[in-house]
Design an enzyme around this catalytic site. Structure first.
Site, short mmCIF file in Angstrom:
data_model
loop_
_atom_site.label_atom_id
_atom_site.label_comp_id
_atom_site.label_asym_id
_atom_site.label_seq_id
_atom_site.Cartn_x
_atom_site.Cartn_y
_atom_site.Cartn_z
CG ASP A 55 -1.91 -1.19 1.49
OD1 ASP A 55 -2.21 -1.49 0.21
OD2 ASP A 55 -1.98 -1.51 2.62
CG ASP A 61 -0.48 5.91 6.08
OD1 ASP A 61 -1.63 5.65 6.64
OD2 ASP A 61 -0.50 6.02 4.80
CD GLU A 83 -2.73 -0.77 7.01
OE1 GLU A 83 -2.85 0.42 7.67
OE2 GLU A 83 -3.52 -1.27 6.41
CD GLU A 84 1.42 2.11 7.34
OE1 GLU A 84 2.14 2.20 6.32
OE2 GLU A 84 0.06 2.43 7.17
CG ASP A 102 -5.14 0.88 9.98
OD1 ASP A 102 -4.23 1.83 9.73
OD2 ASP A 102 -6.09 0.79 9.19
CG LEU A 104 -3.64 8.36 9.16
CD1 LEU A 104 -4.55 8.24 8.37
CD2 LEU A 104 -4.30 8.87 10.43
CG ASP A 105 -9.03 2.85 8.49
OD1 ASP A 105 -8.67 1.88 7.76
OD2 ASP A 105 -10.14 3.20 8.52
CD GLU A 265 -7.43 -2.11 7.65
OE1 GLU A 265 -7.37 -3.12 6.63
OE2 GLU A 265 -7.51 -1.09 7.08
O1 FBP Z 1 -10.51 2.64 -1.77
P1 FBP Z 1 -11.20 1.16 -1.39
O2 FBP Z 1 -10.65 -0.02 -2.46
O3 FBP Z 1 -12.69 1.44 -1.60
O4 FBP Z 1 -10.97 0.84 0.18
C1 FBP Z 1 -11.25 1.67 1.16
C2 FBP Z 1 -10.85 0.91 2.51
O5 FBP Z 1 -9.60 0.94 2.44
C3 FBP Z 1 -9.07 1.59 3.77
O6 FBP Z 1 -8.86 2.91 3.56
C4 FBP Z 1 -7.75 0.82 3.99
O7 FBP Z 1 -7.22 1.29 5.09
P2 FBP Z 1 -5.82 2.29 4.98
O8 FBP Z 1 -6.17 3.73 4.82
O9 FBP Z 1 -5.43 2.08 6.33
O10 FBP Z 1 -4.83 1.53 4.26
C5 FBP Z 1 -10.40 1.37 4.43
O11 FBP Z 1 -10.24 2.37 5.68
C6 FBP Z 1 -11.44 1.59 3.66
O12 FBP Z 1 -12.59 0.70 4.05
MG MG Z 2 -6.85 0.66 7.52
MG MG Z 3 -3.62 2.38 7.72
#
Ligand code: FBP
Ligand code: MG
Ligand code: MG
Length: 335
Positions: A55, A61, A83-84, A102, A104-105, A265
């Protein structure tokens, strides 16, 4: 302001977890201030690299990951899995906890002033670094998230219901707003990234088709749809007014097990949702009864109000031939 004041009122927090929860809140309120400065502050949404899972990483992050690792040192956390980071870090050989995070989600939302968050999951450290995390999600002793939105809030479970704290901007303390949060039994909302429709497996397509058919379809009701692309924001909305979240596995390369990571997550969100009276599964099996073999392993995730969860499970229970019969019949009616 506020950095010398205890970041959370301690009542109701297990004593053995209080230092770690306080550290999470302390970083949470600091991140909240930095995020709130938006374009006036450092460019938190700029691309800075790629993490071990492939990612893209944003500046926030990395900043959040470092801040949490630093603040959690000396709080009883022995093992820190992020996660990082590719590897588990041993923060303190005398600690008794294993914490997955995680930091920063929802990072695609940093620059657009939409809610983002931090998700955490805590186990008793046991049997070494990896073994402390690669176990049943039901072994978690605490889990939750901090959401940085119009309000900064902490949602946390210690296995006895869900506690809801909000950061008071005046005092900079997370104050208890509700101590037994329950999510509504049913709702007319679902959340899925519909741009992936053509890649979904049959049960998901059939279920969403039937939702879209509204009052005229087999569910005999009209639905509303939301997709924020921040798991924390989606979870917070569903905890507050019910609904269903779906991030299934799909046919895109690298997405056979969906996008979301079990340890950082799916497991913590499933713990919170179950404790609030909802359900969380991969479509068939409860997330809480599953374990993964790799720290960064992905898991399909469906969760929400129990009535909607029961319904979506039926689509997964159907033998493939029947689901596709259902599906091709429905597709006759699509333009
Ligand atoms: O862009 P997509 O494929 O819709 O994915 C969205 C999903 O990815 C995420 O952003 C993944 O989390 P990170 O930002 O921690 O990588 C979730 O929060 C969210 O539900
Ligand atoms: Mg996330
Ligand atoms: Mg994240």
């Amino acid at each position: 302001m506020g950095s010398t004041v205890a970041p959370i009122s301690p009542e109701g927090i297990p004593a053995a977890l209080l230092p770690a929860i306080s550290a999470l809140c302390s970083v949470g309120r600091s991140l909240s201030r930095q995020i709130a400065r938006g374009p006036l502050g450092a460019s938190l949404g700029r691309d800075v690299g790629t993490n071990t899972g492939g990612d893209g990483q944003k500046a926030l992050d990395v900043l959040a990951d470092t801040a949490f690792a630093t603040a959690l040192t000396g709080t009883g956390v022995r093992y820190f899995a992020s996660e990082e980071r590719e590897e588990i870090v041993e923060l303190d050989p005398t600690g008794h906890l294993a914490l997955a995070i995680d930091p920063l989600d929802g990072s695609s939302n940093i620059d657009v002033n939409v809610s983002i968050g931090t998700i955490f999951s805590i186990y008793e450290a046991s049997g070494g670094a990896e073994a402390s995390f690669l176990r049943r999600a039901r072994d978690q002793i605490a889990a939750g998230y901090i959401i940085y939105g119009p309000q900064t809030s902490l949602i946390v479970t210690f296995g006895q219901g869900v506690r809801y704290y909000t950061l008071d901007p005046e005092t900079q303390v997370f104050e208890l707003a509700q101590d037994h949060l329950r999510l509504p039994e049913q709702s007319g909302e679902f959340a899925i990234n519909a741009s992936n429709y053509r890649h979904w497996p049959m049960p998901i397509r059939a279920y969403i088709d039937d939702c879209l058919a509204g009052e005229e379809g087999p569910h005999a009701r009209n639905y509303n749809m939301r997709w924020i692309a921040s798991l924390v924001a989606e979870t917070h909305r569903i905890l507050t007014r019910g609904g269903l979240f779906l991030y299934p596995g799909d046919a895109r390369r690298g997405y056979t097990r969906g996008r979301l990571r079990m340890l950082y997550e799916c497991a913590p969100i499933a713990f919170v949702i179950e404790q609030a009276g909802g359900k969380a599964s991969d479509g068939l099996l409860a997330i809480m009864d599953q374990r993964v073999e790799d720290l960064h392993e992905r898991m399909p995730l469906i969760f929400g109000s129990p009535a909607q969860m029961d319904r979506v499970t039926v689509y997964h229970d159907l033998p493939p031939a029947e689901t596709s019969a259902l599906f091709s019949e429905r597709s006759l009616f699509r333009v």
